[in-house]
Design a protein around this motif. Structure first.
Motif, PDB file in Angstrom:
ATOM      1  N   ILE A 249      46.190 -12.208  32.768  1.00  0.00           N
ATOM      2  CA  ILE A 249      45.978 -13.405  33.582  1.00  0.00           C
ATOM      3  C   ILE A 249      44.615 -14.012  33.259  1.00  0.00           C
ATOM      4  CG2 ILE A 249      45.823 -14.327  35.924  1.00  0.00           C
ATOM      5  CD1 ILE A 249      48.596 -13.252  35.187  1.00  0.00           C
ATOM      6  N   TYR A 250      44.602 -15.332  33.090  1.00  0.00           N
ATOM      7  CA  TYR A 250      43.359 -16.063  32.814  1.00  0.00           C
ATOM      8  C   TYR A 250      42.882 -16.746  34.101  1.00  0.00           C
ATOM      9  CZ  TYR A 250      43.990 -15.711  27.716  1.00  0.00           C
ATOM     10  OH  TYR A 250      44.114 -15.256  26.423  1.00  0.00           O
ATOM     11  N   PRO A 251      41.879 -16.176  34.763  1.00  0.00           N
ATOM     12  CA  PRO A 251      41.330 -16.847  35.942  1.00  0.00           C
ATOM     13  C   PRO A 251      40.293 -17.894  35.527  1.00  0.00           C
ATOM     14  CG  PRO A 251      40.234 -14.757  35.635  1.00  0.00           C
ATOM     15  CD  PRO A 251      41.253 -14.865  34.535  1.00  0.00           C
ATOM     16  N   ALA A 252      40.136 -18.899  36.358  1.00  0.00           N
ATOM     17  CA  ALA A 252      39.123 -19.934  36.121  1.00  0.00           C
ATOM     18  C   ALA A 252      38.378 -20.180  37.423  1.00  0.00           C
ATOM     19  CB  ALA A 252      39.771 -21.220  35.641  1.00  0.00           C
ATOM     20  N   ALA A 253      37.110 -20.563  37.295  1.00  0.00           N
ATOM     21  CA  ALA A 253      36.306 -20.855  38.484  1.00  0.00           C
ATOM     22  C   ALA A 253      35.187 -21.812  38.126  1.00  0.00           C
ATOM     23  CB  ALA A 253      35.725 -19.574  39.076  1.00  0.00           C
ATOM     24  N   VAL A 254      34.838 -22.662  39.079  1.00  0.00           N
ATOM     25  CA  VAL A 254      33.661 -23.516  38.927  1.00  0.00           C
ATOM     26  C   VAL A 254      32.431 -22.649  39.159  1.00  0.00           C
ATOM     27  CG1 VAL A 254      32.448 -25.544  39.815  1.00  0.00           C
ATOM     28  CG2 VAL A 254      34.949 -25.542  39.678  1.00  0.00           C
ATOM     29  N   ILE A 255      31.432 -22.826  38.302  1.00  0.00           N
ATOM     30  CA  ILE A 255      30.217 -22.008  38.331  1.00  0.00           C
ATOM     31  C   ILE A 255      29.044 -22.840  38.841  1.00  0.00           C
ATOM     32  CG2 ILE A 255      28.640 -20.617  36.928  1.00  0.00           C
ATOM     33  CD1 ILE A 255      31.442 -19.407  37.254  1.00  0.00           C
ATOM     34  N   ASN A 256      28.214 -22.220  39.670  1.00  0.00           N
ATOM     35  CA  ASN A 256      27.140 -22.970  40.328  1.00  0.00           C
ATOM     36  C   ASN A 256      25.852 -23.082  39.520  1.00  0.00           C
ATOM     37  OD1 ASN A 256      25.912 -20.446  40.618  1.00  0.00           O
ATOM     38  ND2 ASN A 256      26.588 -20.193  42.750  1.00  0.00           N
ATOM     39  N   SER A 257      25.862 -22.623  38.267  1.00  0.00           N
ATOM     40  CA  SER A 257      24.648 -22.749  37.451  1.00  0.00           C
ATOM     41  C   SER A 257      24.592 -24.069  36.706  1.00  0.00           C
ATOM     42  CB  SER A 257      24.560 -21.590  36.451  1.00  0.00           C
ATOM     43  OG  SER A 257      25.609 -21.683  35.491  1.00  0.00           O
ATOM     44  N   GLY A 258      25.649 -24.882  36.807  1.00  0.00           N
ATOM     45  CA  GLY A 258      25.676 -26.165  36.121  1.00  0.00           C
ATOM     46  C   GLY A 258      25.286 -27.314  37.026  1.00  0.00           C
ATOM     47  N   ASN A 259      25.446 -28.527  36.512  1.00  0.00           N
ATOM     48  CA  ASN A 259      25.033 -29.728  37.233  1.00  0.00           C
ATOM     49  C   ASN A 259      26.181 -30.701  37.473  1.00  0.00           C
ATOM     50  OD1 ASN A 259      22.159 -29.060  37.200  1.00  0.00           O
ATOM     51  ND2 ASN A 259      22.273 -29.441  34.989  1.00  0.00           N
ATOM     52  N   ALA A 260      27.432 -30.228  37.253  1.00  0.00           N
ATOM     53  CA  ALA A 260      28.572 -31.134  37.379  1.00  0.00           C
ATOM     54  C   ALA A 260      29.689 -30.461  38.174  1.00  0.00           C
ATOM     55  CB  ALA A 260      29.064 -31.551  35.995  1.00  0.00           C
ATOM     56  N   THR A 261      29.351 -30.015  39.365  1.00  0.00           N
ATOM     57  CA  THR A 261      30.305 -29.252  40.177  1.00  0.00           C
ATOM     58  C   THR A 261      31.558 -30.046  40.505  1.00  0.00           C
ATOM     59  OG1 THR A 261      28.545 -27.916  41.152  1.00  0.00           O
ATOM     60  CG2 THR A 261      30.620 -28.026  42.356  1.00  0.00           C
ATOM     61  N   GLU A 262      31.401 -31.268  40.992  1.00  0.00           N
ATOM     62  CA  GLU A 262      32.562 -32.062  41.379  1.00  0.00           C
ATOM     63  C   GLU A 262      33.412 -32.423  40.171  1.00  0.00           C
ATOM     64  OE1 GLU A 262      33.516 -32.443  44.488  1.00  0.00           O
ATOM     65  OE2 GLU A 262      31.767 -31.195  44.950  1.00  0.00           O
ATOM     66  N   GLU A 263      32.760 -32.732  39.062  1.00  0.00           N
ATOM     67  CA  GLU A 263      33.485 -33.049  37.832  1.00  0.00           C
ATOM     68  C   GLU A 263      34.249 -31.823  37.325  1.00  0.00           C
ATOM     69  OE1 GLU A 263      30.169 -35.936  38.304  1.00  0.00           O
ATOM     70  OE2 GLU A 263      30.332 -33.750  38.438  1.00  0.00           O
ATOM     71  N   ALA A 264      33.634 -30.647  37.472  1.00  0.00           N
ATOM     72  CA  ALA A 264      34.294 -29.408  37.050  1.00  0.00           C
ATOM     73  C   ALA A 264      35.528 -29.133  37.911  1.00  0.00           C
ATOM     74  CB  ALA A 264      33.320 -28.241  37.123  1.00  0.00           C
ATOM     75  N   LYS A 265      35.423 -29.400  39.214  1.00  0.00           N
ATOM     76  CA  LYS A 265      36.579 -29.215  40.098  1.00  0.00           C
ATOM     77  C   LYS A 265      37.731 -30.125  39.677  1.00  0.00           C
ATOM     78  CE  LYS A 265      33.984 -27.922  44.296  1.00  0.00           C
ATOM     79  NZ  LYS A 265      33.611 -28.363  45.674  1.00  0.00           N
ATOM     80  N   ALA A 266      37.414 -31.366  39.356  1.00  0.00           N
ATOM     81  CA  ALA A 266      38.449 -32.321  38.958  1.00  0.00           C
ATOM     82  C   ALA A 266      39.079 -31.918  37.629  1.00  0.00           C
ATOM     83  CB  ALA A 266      37.852 -33.726  38.858  1.00  0.00           C
ATOM     84  N   PHE A 267      38.270 -31.447  36.693  1.00  0.00           N
ATOM     85  CA  PHE A 267      38.796 -31.029  35.386  1.00  0.00           C
ATOM     86  C   PHE A 267      39.687 -29.793  35.538  1.00  0.00           C
ATOM     87  CE2 PHE A 267      37.982 -28.918  31.112  1.00  0.00           C
ATOM     88  CZ  PHE A 267      38.916 -29.705  30.437  1.00  0.00           C
ATOM     89  N   LEU A 268      39.298 -28.882  36.403  1.00  0.00           N
ATOM     90  CA  LEU A 268      40.124 -27.699  36.655  1.00  0.00           C
ATOM     91  C   LEU A 268      41.482 -28.103  37.224  1.00  0.00           C
ATOM     92  CD1 LEU A 268      40.583 -24.692  36.726  1.00  0.00           C
ATOM     93  CD2 LEU A 268      39.236 -24.562  38.834  1.00  0.00           C
ATOM     94  N   GLU A 269      41.491 -29.078  38.101  1.00  0.00           N
ATOM     95  CA  GLU A 269      42.767 -29.566  38.635  1.00  0.00           C
ATOM     96  C   GLU A 269      43.628 -30.154  37.519  1.00  0.00           C
ATOM     97  OE1 GLU A 269      44.269 -29.342  41.665  1.00  0.00           O
ATOM     98  OE2 GLU A 269      42.639 -27.892  41.954  1.00  0.00           O
ATOM     99  N   TYR A 270      42.979 -30.860  36.589  1.00  0.00           N
ATOM    100  CA  TYR A 270      43.717 -31.435  35.455  1.00  0.00           C
ATOM    101  C   TYR A 270      44.327 -30.339  34.587  1.00  0.00           C
ATOM    102  CZ  TYR A 270      44.701 -33.892  31.090  1.00  0.00           C
ATOM    103  OH  TYR A 270      45.315 -34.387  29.976  1.00  0.00           O
ATOM    104  N   LEU A 271      43.608 -29.242  34.415  1.00  0.00           N
ATOM    105  CA  LEU A 271      44.115 -28.144  33.588  1.00  0.00           C
ATOM    106  C   LEU A 271      45.396 -27.549  34.168  1.00  0.00           C
ATOM    107  CD1 LEU A 271      40.810 -26.279  32.607  1.00  0.00           C
ATOM    108  CD2 LEU A 271      42.168 -27.862  31.218  1.00  0.00           C
ATOM    109  N   LYS A 272      45.611 -27.762  35.462  1.00  0.00           N
ATOM    110  CA  LYS A 272      46.835 -27.269  36.102  1.00  0.00           C
ATOM    111  C   LYS A 272      47.963 -28.300  36.053  1.00  0.00           C
ATOM    112  CE  LYS A 272      44.159 -25.674  39.785  1.00  0.00           C
ATOM    113  NZ  LYS A 272      44.027 -25.296  41.196  1.00  0.00           N
ATOM    114  N   SER A 273      47.664 -29.491  35.560  1.00  0.00           N
ATOM    115  CA  SER A 273      48.646 -30.579  35.552  1.00  0.00           C
ATOM    116  C   SER A 273      49.718 -30.339  34.488  1.00  0.00           C
ATOM    117  CB  SER A 273      47.952 -31.911  35.289  1.00  0.00           C
ATOM    118  OG  SER A 273      47.524 -31.986  33.937  1.00  0.00           O
ATOM    119  N   SER A 274      50.805 -31.087  34.583  1.00  0.00           N
ATOM    120  CA  SER A 274      51.907 -30.946  33.621  1.00  0.00           C
ATOM    121  C   SER A 274      51.475 -31.337  32.206  1.00  0.00           C
ATOM    122  CB  SER A 274      53.102 -31.789  34.059  1.00  0.00           C
ATOM    123  OG  SER A 274      52.739 -33.160  34.196  1.00  0.00           O
ATOM    124  N   ASP A 275      50.593 -32.326  32.080  1.00  0.00           N
ATOM    125  CA  ASP A 275      50.132 -32.753  30.759  1.00  0.00           C
ATOM    126  C   ASP A 275      49.360 -31.641  30.060  1.00  0.00           C
ATOM    127  OD1 ASP A 275      51.280 -35.219  31.078  1.00  0.00           O
ATOM    128  OD2 ASP A 275      49.419 -36.261  31.603  1.00  0.00           O
TER     129      ASP A 275
END
Length: 274
Positions: free
Chosen positions: A234-260
């Motif tokens: 299993i490949y888990p994914a998580a947003v990490i707090n050491s970066g500067n783009a938390t909200e953008e990372a959350k949105a990209f993670l949602e995209y990775l779950k999309s059908s596309d």
């Protein structure tokens, strides 16, 4: 001379805000989104990222690929990271304060609460060079040959998820990895791509890699591990707090779950986690 010295000392202070901005924005005003991903995701992420960037021109996604253990260590040592996709649970556990203390004894706290998700599933595969010169038939056949000392196998290091899965398979067959390594029957790679290269270059009789890496490299898969042989991949994914783009990372993670995005993952053998 005094005026010159004053300017020398003042210049760094004057430009410090620009340096700070530059660490998170490109010259075109785009915002950097830093992604750390397991090496086995290289081909798929390199295809998905441009698709997402075309819809989000304000973003510049910077991807780093390596073994999950190496990436985890880099995060722990202070590397900037907005999103981490691991090939195993252990590496995320070690960064997640909500994990059991036995899994995260140093109580590291890098995972943004509520963002951890199981993204993909893969399979552990026994791959062989073109033509299968050693005529290996299955994991059971490999185990017999290892016991008899007449095969040369590549696998991942102990800090690499694919290496950990391989160790489980060896244990399942009652084989002692250290003994086999000392007998010169095993060679190691620091990530799954290094193991894949050894198989592709015919420098080993076989290698234990992921089904997806075998597909991407055009290698033949002789067998895949069952749930009895090793843990689910299993490949888990998580947003990490050491970066500067938390909200953008959350949105990209949602995209990775999309059908596309999932269509790209599935094209090489990944499957979504149900």
């Amino acid at each position: 001379m005094k005026k010159f010295l004053v300017l020398v000392f003042l210049l760094p202070a004057l430009f410090a805000p620009l340096y700070a901005q530059g660490a998170n924005e490109t010259s075109e005003g785009q915002k950097d989104l830093i992604v750390f991903a397991a090496a086995s995701l290289t081909e798929t992420m390199d295809e998905i990222i441009p698709l997402y960037e075309s819809e989000h021109p304000e973003l510049n996604i910077i991807a780093t690929y390596d073994s999950s253990g190496t990436l985890k260590t880099q995060i722990e040592q202070g590397a900037l990271c907005d999103l981490f996709i691991s090939a195993g649970q252990r590496q995320i556990d070690q960064l997640d304060i909500s994990s059991d203390e036995s899994k995260n004894p140093t109580r590291l706290d890098f995972v943004v609460s509520g963002t951890r998700t199981d993204l993909l599933e893969n399979k552990v595969a026994l791959a062989v060079p073109d033509g299968n010169p050693a005529m290996i038939e299955s994991f059971s056949d490999l185990a017999s040959r290892l016991e008899n000392g007449n095969v040369f196998m590549a696998m991942g290091n102990s800090d690499v998820p694919v290496g950990q899965y391989t160790s489980e398979i060896l244990t399942y067959y009652g084989l002692d990895e250290e003994t086999l390594a000392n007998q010169g029957l095993i060679t190691y790679g620091s990530n799954v791509k290094e193991v894949t290269v050894q198989v592709s270059e015919n420098s080993v009789d076989c290698g234990v890699i992921y089904q997806t890496d075998a597909y991407s490299a055009g290698l033949s898969v002789i067998d895949t591990a069952t749930q009895e042989m090793c843990s689910p991949v299993i490949y888990p994914a998580a947003v990490i707090n050491s970066g500067n783009a938390t909200e953008e990372a959350k949105a990209f993670l949602e995209y990775l779950k999309s059908s596309d995005a999932m269509a790209v993952f599935e094209s090489v053998g990944f499957s979504p986690v149900n």
